[in-house]
Design an enzyme around this catalytic site. Structure first.
Site, PDB file in Angstrom:
ATOM      1  N   HIS A  72       0.823  -1.205   0.000  1.00  0.00           N
ATOM      2  CA  HIS A  72       0.000   0.000   0.000  1.00  0.00           C
ATOM      3  C   HIS A  72       0.864   1.265   0.000  1.00  0.00           C
ATOM      4  CE1 HIS A  72      -2.496   3.120   1.940  1.00  0.00           C
ATOM      5  NE2 HIS A  72      -3.425   2.612   1.153  1.00  0.00           N
ATOM      6  N   CYS A 117      -1.244  -2.244 -16.472  1.00  0.00           N
ATOM      7  CA  CYS A 117      -1.358  -1.125 -15.529  1.00  0.00           C
ATOM      8  C   CYS A 117      -0.786  -1.450 -14.153  1.00  0.00           C
ATOM      9  CB  CYS A 117      -2.811  -0.673 -15.410  1.00  0.00           C
ATOM     10  SG  CYS A 117      -3.884  -1.925 -14.675  1.00  0.00           S
TER      11      CYS A 117
HETATM   12  C1  PEP Z   1      -2.495  -4.834 -10.257  1.00  0.00           C
HETATM   13  O1  PEP Z   1      -2.857  -5.752  -9.531  1.00  0.00           O
HETATM   14  O2  PEP Z   1      -1.523  -4.905 -11.013  1.00  0.00           O
HETATM   15  C2  PEP Z   1      -3.224  -3.557 -10.232  1.00  0.00           C
HETATM   16  C3  PEP Z   1      -2.902  -2.594 -11.059  1.00  0.00           C
HETATM   17  O3  PEP Z   1      -4.177  -3.411  -9.300  1.00  0.00           O
HETATM   18  P1  PEP Z   1      -3.892  -3.086  -7.754  1.00  0.00           P
HETATM   19  O4  PEP Z   1      -2.455  -2.747  -7.613  1.00  0.00           O
HETATM   20  O5  PEP Z   1      -4.787  -1.959  -7.419  1.00  0.00           O
HETATM   21  O6  PEP Z   1      -4.282  -4.367  -7.115  1.00  0.00           O
END
Ligand code: PEP
Ligand code: MG
Length: 886
Positions: A463, A840
């Site tokens: 986080h 992403c």
């Molecule tokens: C991922 O899991 O790569 C993602 C972009 O989502 P998050 O980091 O919010 O889980």
């Protein structure tokens, strides 16, 4: 004689291998640096450009002495003098990976007893003797395992005897005696005579440099210096130009540009009556090259310009010519022999990134290199120094904690241990470093307020790491060597030092270190050459680069970095604003759907407002909104106090609120009721979000005149049925909004592919999803079965022990996760030809991962706004390299 000696001594193997040795002038072709090293290639370019660089030849890495005979004969012909009869050569290492440290060059090879007359005739008796004792010392130390200190001691004794303190003051008699001392040392130390055969000297020198290179310790040193330990070494044999003899004579090193700024301004050092790198050795105080430099430095010994104006002018001219010939900024080594200047060696200028960008852009603008070459010159990851404040080079570093470099840049501030304290300090405009064991969504506002974040636990996609990167704030996570005492408000370092709230520290998020006190910082700069280079990169790249942006502030930052849209808006981050969190909590704790809908009705206008902002700021560029993802209990209050406040707020007994919160706790929330599973369980949440998106798209489209086609993304799917259920709901909302507003509405619905099953079932998912965005954070976590929040504890060890070549949460695991991506891309394209593919996860800002995406033919990568320039440059490099087939 030299040639026949070589044959006689049998140092040439029976078969000459014409490709093993090449004249420096023949080293223009591309693959050559891989065999002969960059140094040899550059010398070849200087010779080709007509600079006064003595002729020579290069021996390819690992090639031994094949072809040496022919090469020496050619060199003797070129020089008009034979080895052993006055031709002196240098032998130097030309590593393939130039970060590798090298053994010192062996100079004056060929200065046998029999050659002394020739050299005396050329430079005088004193200089000849000085050159001879230098050869004996370096040669015997490098090639015969003699102890270098024995020679130093003998020199010291001779100096003492002569009452002098500098070797250049020793006269002919003293040097003659020193030569005898040195020859005796060689005999004593090695039980052999100093070889008085020029060809033997050369072959023994080659053997010695090769042996030194292959020694196990040399491999370790290469690794420690960041070079490839297995890299090869070419060797260069070059005719000597002598820096000892009639004035003006000497040797020096120089550079056309400042390594700090890249600005043109010749700088360097020169030492009269010297050779090689003497000017850097600190034996005597070197002279500066120009009068201006001398005056600025407040030196009173005349500069080279004042000693020998013609030589100095020639060096300045050669510095400019060398840069054009080589096509890069370089340091160069030069020798002045009786006023004649030669350039003998060059090394790439070890410039910082700002300087390197300036050099690359100026060289491309002047036509010395192409724009593509300029783009390829800059390591994308190094751009961080342009985008964030950094600790000044050479500033003292009192390291108090080490962790993972989760978000780059540096910041100084007073320690605070709670988000509230961070906010309070920010209100007074004080810079603070928020120190936590780990962060949770409740810390977000405190993280916004802090100038940097330090956590004891966590990995590269924890986080704290993800949020800090999004904010562009330096962050170090997983600093397990510090201990926090929240109640005493202290942190204790591994060496027992105690820091209290309010004490000043500096975070270096690029190095993953916390430092005591306030370090000197260098501020970022994104105009000038940087902007020019980025413009060229944008023209060159195929792939789009979007930003992960959750708020209007993020979107504005992203715009400033010229992104092609938003690839990931994590909508859960929109609920942490003041006032919203309790509404969210009410919604989550509602036991009836009607109560939940009532809470959602209150959240709707807020979400809509957020989306209007995002669409308006991005002005027609694509924006991908991801529906709510995290486990719902993450929104719940943690401490007793917060629970009580919420219970009061909801007018419910504390017990009820507590029980409901407890009911929601999961053993493994990362694999629990999160992502689309929340949407399946509580479709009204996703319906509210979809409505907010559609209404906002219509409003923003009307306000700006640019129609908005939002992209709605469904997280954490693993089965097409999930997509079908949720897509149907979203489409129904769209239809309702269309009916209510009468406005035209276009949109796309896609899936985040971030579970291994989603990757495997991509063909199936593509029958519903119009686009895929690979969530490589979760996909890495699930492919390895490695918690993204806990990996930080052992990741340093794992990388240090070579278990993982890199932290897979930072740089995509091409072999494993990469294979899943390729497979999903192929299957997805089968299910829906032409399907849009993006990535992403945090890897979207990592150059090697971006390169992978280019090769895989993805349409875009999306990363935190501050990393967008890195991704843009990496994408451009990937396009160019891909096209060239590299
Ligand atoms: C991922 O899991 O790569 C993602 C972009 O989502 P998050 O980091 O919010 O889980
Ligand atoms: Mg994810």
């Amino acid at each position: 004689m030299g040639v026949s000696h070589i044959r006689h001594r049998n140092i040439v193997t029976a078969m000459d291998n014409p490709t093993a040795i090449a004249s420096l002038t023949r080293l223009g072709a591309q693959p050559e640096p891989l065999r002969f090293g960059g140094k040899a290639l550059r010398l070849g370019k200087l010779i080709d450009a007509g600079l006064p660089t003595p002729p020579g030849f290069a021996i390819a890495s690992g090639e031994g002495m094949n072809g040496l005979l022919a090469a020496i004969t050619t060199l003797e012909d070129e020089a008009g003098v034979r080895l052993g009869q006055g031709l002196l050569v240098s032998l130097r290492s030309s590593p393939v990976d130039e970060a590798a440290p090298t053994a010192p060059a062996i100079l004056n090879i060929g200065l046998t007893a029999g050659a002394m007359d020739h050299i005396t005739a050329r430079v005088g008796a004193r200089a000849a003797l000085d050159l001879r004792r230098r050869l004996i010392q370096t040669f015997a130390s490098a090639s015969m395992d003699a102890d270098p200190e024995a020679f130093e001691n003998a020199l010291y004794d001779r100096l003492k005897f002569a009452g002098e303190d500098s070797e250049d003051a020793l006269d002919e008699t003293a040097l003659k005696a020193l030569e005898a001392d040195y020859l005796a040392i060689v005999r004593d130390e090695t039980d052999q005579d100093f070889p008085e055969d020029a060809a033997d000297q050369l072959s023994m020198g080659i053997t010695a440099l090769t042996r030194a290179w292959n020694a196990p310790t040399a491999r370790i040193v290469r690794q420690a210096k960041g070079a490839d330990p297995e890299t090869g070494q070419g060797l260069i044999v070059q005719v000597m130009s002598l820096g000892l003899g009639p004035e003006p004579s000497g040797a020096g090193v120089g550079a056309l540009r400042s390594a700090q700024t890249g600005e043109v301004g010749v700088n360097g050092r020169f030492l009269p009556q010297a050779q090689g790198e003497d000017a850097l050795m600190g034996m005597r105080t070197p002279r500066l090259l120009t009068r201006a430099a001398r005056e600025e430095a407040g030196q009173n010994k005349p500069s080279l310009e004042e000693l020998a104006p013609a030589a100095a002018a020639k060096i300045i001219e050669l510095a400019e010519q060398a840069e054009v010939a080589i096509g890069d900024a370089c340091n160069f080594e030069f020798t002045v022999e009786h006023g004649e200047v030669s350039v003998l060696d060059t090394q790439p200028l070890v410039a910082n990134t700002r300087a390197a960008i300036r050099v690359a852009v100026e060289l491309a603008e002047s036509g010395a290199i192409s724009r593509e070459e300029a783009i390829l010159r800059i390591e994308p990851g190094a751009l961080t120094s342009h985008l964030h404040p950094m600790i000044a080079d050479g500033a003292p570093r009192d390291v108090i904690g080490k962790g993972l470099p989760a978000s780059p840049g540096a910041a100084t501030g007073a320690i605070v241990f709670s988000p509230e304290a961070a906010e309070a300090a920010a209100a007074q405009e004080r810079g603070v470093i928020l120190v936590r064991v780990e962060t949770s969504p409740e810390d977000i506002r405190g993280m916004h307020a802090a100038t940097g974040v330090l956590t004891v636990r966590g990995g590269m996609t924890s986080h704290a790491a993800v949020i800090a990167r999004g904010l562009g704030a330096p962050c170090v996570v997983g600093a397990g060597d510090i201990q926090l005492d929240q109640s005493a408000r202290t942190l204790t370092t591994a060496d027992g030092r105690v820091f209290s709230e309010g004490d000043t520290i500096t975070l270096d998020g690029s190095a993953g270190e916390a430092l005591a006190g306030a370090s000197e910082l260098v501020q970022p700069e994104i105009s000038g050459s940087f902007a020019t280079l980025m413009g060229w990169a944008d023209e060159a790249r195929r792939m789009k680069v979007r930003a992960n942006a959750d708020t209007a502030t993020d979107a504005r930052v992203a715009q400033g970095f010229n992104v092609d849209g938003i690839g990931l808006c994590r909508t859960e981050h929109m609920f942490f604003e003041n006032g919203r969190i309790n509404m969210m909590r009410r919604m989550i704790l509602a036991s009836e759907e009607t109560d939940r809908r009532a809470a959602l009705d209150q959240l709707l206008p807020m979400q809509r407002g957020d989306f209007v902002d995002l669409f308006t700021i991005m002005a027609g560029l694509p924006v991908t909104i991801r529906l709510l993802d995290p486990p719902l209990h993450e929104f719940l209050p943690h401490g007793e106090n917060e629970l009580r406040t919420l219970a009061d707020d909801m007018d419910l007994p504390l017990r009820v609120v507590k029980d409901r919160a407890d009911e929601m706790r999961e053993f493994n929330p990362m694999l629990g009721n999160r992502g689309c599973r929340v949407g399946v369980a509580f479709p009204e949440i996703y319906e509210m979000q979809a409505r907010a998106v559609f209404e906002a798209a219509i409003i923003a489209g009307e306000q700006t005149g640019a129609p908005v086609t939002p992209e709605i993304m469904i997280p954490l799917v693993s089965a097409n049925r999930e997509l079908e259920l949720l897509t149907t709901r979203v489409e129904a909302v769209a239809e309702q909004v269309r009916r209510e507003t009468g406005a035209p509405l276009t949109y796309h619905i896609g899936a985040m592919v971030e579970t291994p099953r989603a990757a495997l079932r991509a063909e199936d998912l593509a029958s519903t999803a119009e686009f895929f965005s690979f969530g490589t954070n979760d996909l890495t976590q699930m492919t390895y079965g490695l918690s993204r929040d806990d990996a930080g504890r052992f990741m340093r060890d794992y990388v240090a022990k070579g278990v993982f070549p890199e932290d897979p949460f930072h740089s995509l695991d091409l072999e494993g996760v990469g294979e899943l991506l390729l497979l999903a891309a192929e299957r997805g394209r089968k299910g829906r030809p032409g399907i849009t593919l993006g990535l992403c996860g945090e890897h979207g800002g990592d150059p090697a991962s971006v390169r992978f995406c280019e090769l895989a033919g993805f349409d875009y990568v999306s990363c935190s706004p501050f990393r967008a320039p890195i991704a843009r440059l990496a994408a451009a490099q990937a396009t160019i390299l891909n096209r060239r087939g590299d």
